[in-house]
Scaffold this motif. Sequence first.
Motif, PDB file in Angstrom:
ATOM      1  N   MET A   1       1.963  47.715 -19.700  1.00 58.76           N
ATOM      2  CA  MET A   1       1.982  47.571 -18.253  1.00 58.76           C
ATOM      3  C   MET A   1       1.113  48.622 -17.550  1.00 58.76           C
ATOM      4  O   MET A   1       1.163  48.752 -16.333  1.00 58.76           O
ATOM      5  CB  MET A   1       3.411  47.652 -17.720  1.00 58.76           C
ATOM      6  N   SER A   2       0.297  49.354 -18.312  1.00 53.65           N
ATOM      7  CA  SER A   2      -0.572  50.363 -17.711  1.00 53.65           C
ATOM      8  C   SER A   2      -1.959  49.798 -17.468  1.00 53.65           C
ATOM      9  O   SER A   2      -2.284  48.687 -17.887  1.00 53.65           O
ATOM     10  CB  SER A   2      -0.666  51.584 -18.624  1.00 53.65           C
ATOM     11  N   TYR A   3      -2.800  50.610 -16.786  1.00 55.59           N
ATOM     12  CA  TYR A   3      -4.194  50.248 -16.549  1.00 55.59           C
ATOM     13  C   TYR A   3      -5.120  50.975 -17.535  1.00 55.59           C
ATOM     14  O   TYR A   3      -6.252  51.292 -17.228  1.00 55.59           O
ATOM     15  CB  TYR A   3      -4.585  50.586 -15.111  1.00 55.59           C
TER      16      TYR A   3
ATOM     17  N   ASP B   1      11.675  56.293 -19.182  1.00 50.64           N
ATOM     18  CA  ASP B   1      11.057  56.445 -20.493  1.00 50.64           C
ATOM     19  C   ASP B   1       9.588  56.031 -20.492  1.00 50.64           C
ATOM     20  O   ASP B   1       8.978  55.888 -21.550  1.00 50.64           O
ATOM     21  CB  ASP B   1      11.837  55.693 -21.571  1.00 50.64           C
ATOM     22  N   THR B   2       9.006  55.864 -19.309  1.00 55.60           N
ATOM     23  CA  THR B   2       7.556  55.699 -19.183  1.00 55.60           C
ATOM     24  C   THR B   2       7.044  56.900 -18.399  1.00 55.60           C
ATOM     25  O   THR B   2       7.467  57.129 -17.260  1.00 55.60           O
ATOM     26  CB  THR B   2       7.186  54.394 -18.438  1.00 55.60           C
TER      27      THR B   2
ATOM     28  N   THR C   1       2.966  50.757 -14.611  1.00 56.25           N
ATOM     29  CA  THR C   1       3.462  52.113 -14.865  1.00 56.25           C
ATOM     30  C   THR C   1       2.982  53.097 -13.809  1.00 56.25           C
ATOM     31  O   THR C   1       3.579  54.162 -13.629  1.00 56.25           O
ATOM     32  CB  THR C   1       3.013  52.603 -16.256  1.00 56.25           C
ATOM     33  N   HIS C   2       1.905  52.755 -13.085  1.00 57.47           N
ATOM     34  CA  HIS C   2       1.407  53.644 -12.030  1.00 57.47           C
ATOM     35  C   HIS C   2       1.888  53.224 -10.642  1.00 57.47           C
ATOM     36  O   HIS C   2       1.359  53.694  -9.633  1.00 57.47           O
ATOM     37  CB  HIS C   2      -0.127  53.673 -12.041  1.00 57.47           C
TER      38      HIS C   2
ATOM     39  N   GLY D   1       7.892  55.458  -8.696  1.00 58.00           N
ATOM     40  CA  GLY D   1       7.009  54.918  -9.723  1.00 58.00           C
ATOM     41  C   GLY D   1       7.444  53.536 -10.141  1.00 58.00           C
ATOM     42  O   GLY D   1       7.709  52.677  -9.302  1.00 58.00           O
ATOM     43  N   ASP D   2       7.558  53.302 -11.453  1.00 59.35           N
ATOM     44  CA  ASP D   2       7.998  51.992 -11.953  1.00 59.35           C
ATOM     45  C   ASP D   2       9.504  51.931 -12.175  1.00 59.35           C
ATOM     46  O   ASP D   2      10.014  50.943 -12.693  1.00 59.35           O
ATOM     47  CB  ASP D   2       7.255  51.633 -13.242  1.00 59.35           C
TER      48      ASP D   2
END
Length: 730
Positions: free
Chosen positions: A252-254, A215-216, A191-192, A210-211
């Motif tokens: 899918m994020s950190y 919607d993220t 996502t980042h 971005g990704d």
Amino acid sequence: MKSRKQIVVFLAIAMLTTVRFGFAQEKDCGAEPPKNYDTFMLKRLKSITDNGNKALATPVSLPIQHHVSRNSSGGSPAVSSAQIQNVMDELNATYAPMNISFHEYAPTKYIDKTSWNNSFNKSNDSQLVQYEVAEAINIFYFSEVTSGSSTICGFAKFPGTGNRAILDASCSQNGSTSSHELGHYFSILHTHSTSNGRELVQRTNCSSAGDFFCDTPADPRLSGLVNSSCNYTGTATDANGDQYQPDVNNVMSYTRKSCRTGGFSSQQQNAIVASLESDRSYLTSPTNPPVCTTINNFPYSESFESGLGDWTNATGDDIEWTRDSNGTPSSGTGPSTAQNGSFYLYTEASTNVTPAGSPNKTAILNSPCIDLPQASNMSLEFGYHMLGRDIGTIEVLISTNDGTSYTSIWSQNGDKGDTWNQAIVNLSGYSGVIKLQFKGTTGASWRSDMAIDNIKIKETTTNPSSCNGITSFPYSESFESGIGEWTQETSDNINWTVDSNGTPSSSTGPSSATNGSNYIFTEASGSGNGYPNKVALLTSPCVDLTNESNAELSFDYHMYGSNMGTLEVRVSTNDGVNWTTAWSKNGNQGNSWSSQTVNLSAYSGSTIKLQLKGTTGSSYRSDMAIDNLKITSGAADSDLADNETHTTNQKITIYPNPITSGSLSIQRSGFSKNGEKTQITITDFLGKTIDVVNSNNETTAYDVSNLSNGVYFIIINNKEGQVTRKFIKR
């Protein structure tokens, strides 16, 4: 003693560090999208509408093959069967909204290699191809996974780059990493991601940066910015000064691993389904194999120095091609060293192993896809070693239909001696995507280890149009005034040296020349300098055989020493691009000069180069020498190497010889005096049958238009006996 003020400051800093950076030590993901992936995703997303169905119309269950590392002794598996079930439970829960579930394809496979089990580095990723199952998702588990010097939770291969995910054992149990890595497997970025620029908080560029998902929310990279309550604690702003408000629950994020409970967004789910229906469709249609890694940059080479590369051992054969160095386990068979570097692949023919390696056991090595350019003169080149009294067969096969069927395009069988031979296989008749196979079939006993090395796929240059080198015969060189027109190569290790009256080392090398005063030799003194296995290459100028039919190379050689290496004569027909070994000798031949003649008739009608290749042995006692080198040529005498096994009064005439086109007349006056049928067999220079003709006539016309240039033999056979005659097609 520290002051109270110092202590207070220290504690304050420690607390701040814990709050701000305390979770930065969580291992990151090592997945990397391929080059130009942003272009791929932009095209993909054009075909997905925001309100598209994020679930499959019919539920599917996808196969997973689990691979668990263990120590070399088979102990200390990275994960247990219960932990594998935890991974399956996590994946089934996360992907259920898309009508996707997972099942185990086959029982868990194990990789018994202690160094990998202790710590698997991402640099070894390509070596995992050999363990993959083509029609399943392959998940590999290691006790630790690293990228460079950093530990990571794992990584996965994006579509078009591979068919696997790699997991750190502990991370596989945190409830989200397995789903995260399969997200990459099905095309989803972090996502980042900033692969095409950083997404703005207002999302004005969300579909192109971005990704790529709108919607993220824009994500500044959440490592260390989410507290134990799963709240974002950062204060960063985007390029417009807007403060980030990221989704701390997206898988899918950190964010913290324990906070990734929100699964995938709607658009992420659409992309996963699209990937499954296109890039990964083979998972639902087992007859469709995955997109294979493609070789499309040439020249290509593989010497197995770091594993099998992109080549894989086939399933369904009897034994495998095994990577090895410094000699196979059995005596009297197999190579003692590689042709290039340290490693080679070989077939283990021993019968005291499981599975037994002989008799007649087959090992098949599959290439990746090879995308040959249109209208190119490509060739496959490799070294092969076939030593052993019961040697079987090596074949090269080619497929033009993605491996559905294969055709044999090259083969050798039988003992070829303790030397590496060179093969060049013409691929000019093929273009587009092909696959190759090396098929080894062992012989009648354990003495049939075969090896391959130094695979190259490259464009072959055409024969030089003119030659300003050796054009008249007989030619001779005894090195009385240096090396003459010959050239020392720069790609080898040592030189051929002009000398007289004995080499510097005792118990090796000659004491005098055979013709004149000088000879050339390889100086093997000095560990790491002159030995072991140091190569000296001396190349001739071009040799014009366009009008010669029976050329021969003759020379004297001296190979005296207890640790003698190998001497070879090599021939090139393409100005030194590729070399074929025409003669070789190895081992101690005693303290005397020997003479050797090498027939060059196979190269009639062409321009060639010759090369003397000396490879020193295991110590300084491996000086070898050459002298009195000559190239001679005779007239087009069709009786050279002919054979007769009858006593009848006969006359055999073949004309024109040499022939360039049209029909060759074969006149057999007196040979078929009784009028019975005579069989005429045409073979190539190596004895392979090209054609068989039956004739009752004394004169037979044979059309040579389908023959390539070269040397051929005609074998005439009936009840009266047999006669062999040679002819040359130019």
